[in-house]
Structure formats: structure tokens, C-alpha cells
Design an enzyme around this catalytic site. Structure first.
Site, mmCIF file in Angstrom:
data_model
loop_
_atom_site.group_PDB
_atom_site.id
_atom_site.type_symbol
_atom_site.label_atom_id
_atom_site.label_comp_id
_atom_site.label_asym_id
_atom_site.label_seq_id
_atom_site.Cartn_x
_atom_site.Cartn_y
_atom_site.Cartn_z
ATOM 1 N N CYS A 1 -2.004 11.819 32.844
ATOM 2 C CA CYS A 1 -1.782 11.419 34.233
ATOM 3 C C CYS A 1 -0.440 10.692 34.374
ATOM 4 C CB CYS A 1 -2.971 10.616 34.745
ATOM 5 S SG CYS A 1 -3.145 10.788 36.525
ATOM 6 N N GLU B 1 -10.056 12.838 28.905
ATOM 7 C CA GLU B 1 -10.950 11.889 28.235
ATOM 8 C C GLU B 1 -12.319 11.785 28.902
ATOM 9 O OE1 GLU B 1 -8.293 11.128 30.010
ATOM 10 O OE2 GLU B 1 -8.424 9.221 31.065
ATOM 11 N N HIS C 1 -7.440 14.027 33.598
ATOM 12 C CA HIS C 1 -7.965 13.089 32.588
ATOM 13 C C HIS C 1 -8.946 13.811 31.653
ATOM 14 C CE1 HIS C 1 -6.576 9.237 34.406
ATOM 15 N NE2 HIS C 1 -6.531 9.996 35.484
HETATM 16 N N1 GLN Z 1 -0.160 6.389 39.530
HETATM 17 C C1 GLN Z 1 -0.151 7.797 39.331
HETATM 18 C C2 GLN Z 1 -0.600 8.546 40.581
HETATM 19 O O1 GLN Z 1 -1.258 8.001 41.429
HETATM 20 C C3 GLN Z 1 -0.992 8.188 38.112
HETATM 21 C C4 GLN Z 1 -2.430 7.827 38.234
HETATM 22 C C5 GLN Z 1 -3.184 7.859 36.919
HETATM 23 O O2 GLN Z 1 -2.587 7.761 35.855
HETATM 24 N N2 GLN Z 1 -4.486 7.946 36.980
HETATM 25 O O3 GLN Z 1 -0.320 9.709 40.718
#
Ligand code: GLN
Length: 547
Positions: free
Chosen positions: A384, A512, A510
């Protein structure tokens, strides 16, 4: 199997952090391993509608389900133990309960009645508890009640449990109460009084515990169990010891040895059999008998908090067992990385994971670390924000786009290589408005990810607002940072891979969240494997140099 769903409520007494989530998940595992279709639900007594707006310092990681619910991290344990997806219905907060009751009131659904905690709030709680049971998908629903009995916030939940026991009958709804038996080293004694008091508090609300699970650092002698049974009004075999375990994955076996599953099923008037834990125990065997170890750096800004990256740490345990190695995760605080120390701080590591996150703090450290691993052929997984930082690093240092950034960090960057999606631009409400939950992704044939997933399309869970900016896609591709996963409907870039690097993968989602004991996540498995490979080659090079 029975045609009425049975309910097990898990309450907590004495202190928080006794591991109710792990006990609930372990019990569920034992019931599932006897053929009962089991699910777990968490009721959280705080006023936030969901934990999505809480920062990790408050409440640890926010776990995301397939249907896009932002939930308590205990749901992660439930999925990792049971290998069955959870949903919005598996996590309910006081905020959500009140929101729903107030909306009903505004719609005039209470026909002019005064709306009160009892019966309106308790009815809403009871309805939420029974949603999963009424779906017909489960034989047993385990409902974990957050907080500790006696808390003001917990009262409506305990009252709902009391009422449900009447509605459903005592054989269909039981209470497992988790407490602490402290050891006073000055006296050299285990003490039962706090447990007696918490059982009494529960009884003041009209709820008698059926089973006591007692957290302890020392073995509980039989006479102490007898005493607890006598004072707390439970059968002797219903006093279960929960001794500190070296890994949470031992807890199902420890609970089975203590007969927790048996006593619960007997109370529910359900047949007891031997749980089939073959697959589980195979995992444990691999986890406990590693043939080597690998050192991975986890770069983030909440690294001092165990719970902030819970699912990532667990995914490494699953992937380690799959590769038959121990994964030593070294936390590295991104805020303290500087151009002068980055080499030193990353020295000796076999792979680097750059963690998800929000906001500007610590991002320059992440970018520096990514530059180092990109230039030195060290395996890299960016999740992310970690993926977004890899894109920014490449833009700045390879494409020479000075000051390239995400518009999350710098609205006025000349090169917004990570930017808000058009549909996000008009959003002002922060809660539940990110790109959330499972999205389909098509993998580029021949790419690393296509090979390691072994399929053309995947579904992974998202939680972010910002995206790879497609107006720069060609420039990135031309220089070797290749989008290898796309959402076909929106053309959003979900994965990037670096050409001419042993293993460099950034994912917008994600992975995970989907790693379980039964199904270690392929991306983590492959990342650990690549890190082992790197370690082997490194050793080879050092040995050759020493010759
Ligand atoms: N802050 C980033 C976004 O909103 C990544 C979010 C995250 O890592 N879950 O796109």
C-alpha cells in the site's frame, strides 16, 4: 447436526489484554475441527462506528474484510485460525448500534415511543448477535464482548446476553468468562479473589458464567480449581487453565488438553468428538522445527507497537513455516533513517518490507530504504503506502522527476505520480470512504506475480485513497517499473514490479489480511523464499571473497 444455531458468549474480567480473541479463536478452531460450522463475532463497546478512524496507537491495526468492513484486529485472528472469511456482521461497535437506532428513530420506526437503552439498544444488540446465526451458515456463533465486565460501556451488552439466554434457552446460549489468576511473588501464591469478584460482577447483571478460562503464568493446582468452582458456581471441569504460551498457535491444543471444547459442547448439548487438527499440527511442526532463518526488515512508523502490523507479522509466521525457516522481523523506524545511516541500518538483512501507512511522517526514510534495496538487488515487498513510496522513489531517482510525490503528502508536487482518484476528490467524510475490501486484479502473464499466484485473476483487499497516477504509466514502463496487476474495470494499477531486479514487488492492496495458517499468502511465501535465495547468494559471495 443441530438445526438451531448455538451461541457462546466470551466475556472478560479483571483486566484487559487477557487474550479473549485468541481464546475465542482457539475454541472456534476446536469446534470447527469437530465438524461444526463456526464463526466468531466481536462486539466493541466504544462509540466509534468502526475502528477505521482510530490511529494504530489507540487500537492497533485496522483489519479489513472482503466486504470492505474496517474492523477490530481480532477478526484477523479469527480468519487466520479458521480460514473462513468474516464480514461486516462479525464486528459491531456501540457507535454502529446507536447510529442504527437513531436512524430508525428519525424514520419514525418507534411509533412515538421513548427510545431507551433497554429495550431499544439491547434489542439492536440482540439482533446484531443473531444475524450470523439466522443466516443458516453456522452451527455455532461465538460472540466475544470487548472490554471488561463492570465497565460502564459493557453494561448494555451484558444485559443483551442476559436477555438472549432467556430467549434462546440455557442449552443454546452459554457464557465463557475469561479472567486472570495473578501470582503474588512476595506471598508466593496464586490468587483467586479477583476472579471471584469478576464472576460476582457478572452475576449482579444476572449472568452466571458457565465456563471459566483462567489466564495464569503458573500451573493451577487442582485444589485451586476446586475452590474456584465452588466460589464461582461452576462445575470443576469447567475451570480451564490458560497458561502463557510461546506462540498463539499453541493455544487450541492447550485448550483441548484442558477440555474446553468438551465442556462447551456438553453445555450446549451437542455431541463431542475428537477434533481433527492434522493440518494445524503440521503447520506447528514446521513452525517449531525450522531448518534455518531469514532476516527481514520491516520499515514503518509504528514499529514500536506490536499490534500495528499484526497481520504482517502473522503472515511472516505462516510464510516462514511454509519455507521451513524462522523469519526474524527487524523493526526499523522510518523516521530515523538518514542518507548516512541507511546502509548501516539495512546491513545484514535479507529482505525489506515497507509497511502501509498514512500521512507524511517517516516517508523520506521509506524512500531512502527503497532506493537502497533497488540499487543493491535486495528483495523488496511494498504494501500500500510501501508500494506508493516505491513509485515515488523510482520517479525521483530513475525518471529524474525532482520532488515527485503523492498528493497526500504534497498537494503542489510538480509530479503527482500518486494521486487521488477522481471519485475520491469530492469526499469529505473520513469514515468508511476509502477504496475498501476485495477488488479483482488481473495479472500480467509471465510476471513474477502471475507465477507465484499461479492464476490470472486474484482478489485482494484494499484500504487506501490514493492511487498510481496512470498519466505517468508509459514513462515508468519504459524505464522498467512495470504494472503487472490491473483492475480491468477501472484500469487502476494494483501491482508494480521492477525489471532487472531479483525480487521487487509493490502491491496497492494488503496481502497480509488474507494469510491464514491453512493458506499462507503466496506473496509472503515467495518474498521469504526470495530473501532466502538472496541470503544464500550473499554467503556464496562472501565465501568466494574470503578464499
Ligand atoms: N495513505 C495511503 C492512501 O491512502 C496508503 C494507505 C495504506 O497504506 N493503507 O492511499
Amino acid at each position: 447436526m443441530s438445526n438451531t444455531t448455538k451461541y457462546v458468549f466470551v466475556t472478560g474480567g479483571v483486566t484487559s489484554s487477557l487474550g479473549k480473541g485468541i481464546i475465542a479463536a482457539s475454541l472456534a478452531k476446536l469446534l470447527q475441527a469437530q465438524g461444526y460450522r463456526t464463526t466468531i463475532q466481536k462486539l466493541d463497546p466504544y462509540i466509534n462506528v468502526d475502528p477505521g478512524t482510530l490511529n494504530p496507537y489507540e487500537h492497533g491495526e485496522c483489519y479489513v474484510t472482503d466486504d470492505g468492513a474496517e474492523t477490530d484486529l481480532d477478526l484477523g485472528h479469527y480468519e487466520r485460525f479458521l480460514n473462513v472469511p468474516t464480514s461486516q456482521s462479525n464486528n459491531v461497535t456501540t457507535g454502529r448500534i446507536y447510529q442504527s437506532v437513531i436512524e430508525k428513530e428519525r424514520r419514525g420506526e418507534f411509533l412515538g415511543k421513548t427510545v431507551q437503552v433497554i429495550p431499544h439498544i439491547t434489542d439492536e444488540i440482540k439482533e446484531r448477535i443473531q444475524i450470523l446465526g439466522k443466516s443458516g451458515d453456522y452451527d455455532i456463533v461465538i460472540t466475544e464482548i470487548g472490554g471488561t465486565v463492570g465497565d460502564i460501556e459493557s453494561l448494555p451488552y451484558i444485559e443483551a446476553v442476559r436477555q438472549l439466554r432467556w430467549d434462546l434457552g440455557r442449552d443454546n446460549a452459554i457464557v465463557v468468562h475469561l479472567t486472570l489468576i495473578p501470582f503474588l511473588s512476595a506471598a508466593g501464591e496464586l490468587k483467586t479473589k479477583p476472579t471471584q469478584h469478576s464472576v460476582k460482577t457478572l452475576m449482579e447483571s444476572g449472568v452466571q458464567a458457565d465456563v471459566l478460562v483462567c489466564r495464569t503464568e503458573h500451573e493451577l493446582p487442582e485444589d485451586l480449581k476446586r475452590k474456584l468452582a465452588l466460589f464461582c458456581n461452576v462445575q470443576e471441569e469447567a475451570v480451564i487453565q490458560s497458561i502463557d504460551a510461546s506462540t498463539i498457535y499453541d493455544v487450541p491444543n492447550l485448550m483441548q488438553e484442558q477440555g474446553l471444547d468438551k465442556v462447551v459442547l456438553e453445555r450446549l448439548k451437542l455431541p463431542v468428538s475428537e477434533p481433527d487438527l492434522t493440518q494445524w499440527n503440521n503447520f506447528l511442526k514446521r513452525h517449531k522445527n525450522p531448518k534455518g532463518e531469514v532476516n527481514i526488515g520491516l520499515i514503518g512508523k509504528y514499529v514500536e507497537l506490536q499490534d500495528s502490523y499484526k497481520s504482517i507479522l502473522e503472515a511472516f509466521i505462516h510464510a516462514g513455516a511454509e519455507n521451513e525457516v524462522t523469519v526474524n522481523v527487524h523493526s526499523i523506524h522510518s523516521e530515523f533513517l538518514t542518507p548516512n545511516n541507511v546502509k548501516n541500518k539495512l546491513k545484514g538483512l535479507d529482505g525489506i518490507l515497507v509497511a502501509p501507512g498514512f500521512g507524511e511522517r517517516g516517508i523520506e526514510g521509506k524512500i531512502m530504504a527503497i532506493r537502497y534495496v533497488r540499487e543493491n538487488g535486495i528483495p523488496f515487498l511494498g504494501i500500500c503506502l510501501g508500494m506508493q513510496m516505491a513509485v515515488i522513489e523510482f520517479a525521483r531517482n530513475v525518471l529524474q522527476y525532482k520532488d515527485a510525490n503523492s498528493t497526500e503528502m504534497n498537494k503542489d508536487t510538480p509530479y503527482p505520480v500518486i494521486d487521488l482518484m477522481e471519485s475520491q476528490k469530492s469526499i469529505t467524510n473520513m469514515g468508511g470512504t476509502m477504496r475498501l475490501g476485495a477488488w479483482e486484479c488481473t495479472l500480467k502473464p509471465g510476471s513474477k506475480v502471475a507465477n507465484l499466484y499461479g492464476s490470472e485473476t486474484i482478489k485482494e483487499r484494499h484500504r487506501h485513497r490514493y492511487e498510481f497516477n496512470n498519466s505517468y504509466r508509459k514513462e515508468f514502463e519504459a524505464k522498467g517499473l512495470i504494472p503487472t496487476g490491473l483492475n480491468e474495470d477501472t484500469d487502476l494499477v494494483e501491482i508494480v514490479e521492477l525489471n532487472n531486479h531479483p525480487w521487487f514487488v509493490g502491491v496497492q492492496y494488503h496481502p497480509e489480511y488474507k494469510s491464514t495458517v491453512a493458506n499462507p499468502h503466496p506473496l509472503f511465501v515467495a518474498f521469504v523464499k526470495a530473501s532466502l535465495e538472496y541470503q544464500k547468494n550473499k554467503k556464496g559471495v562472501t565465501m568466494a571473497q574470503n578464499k
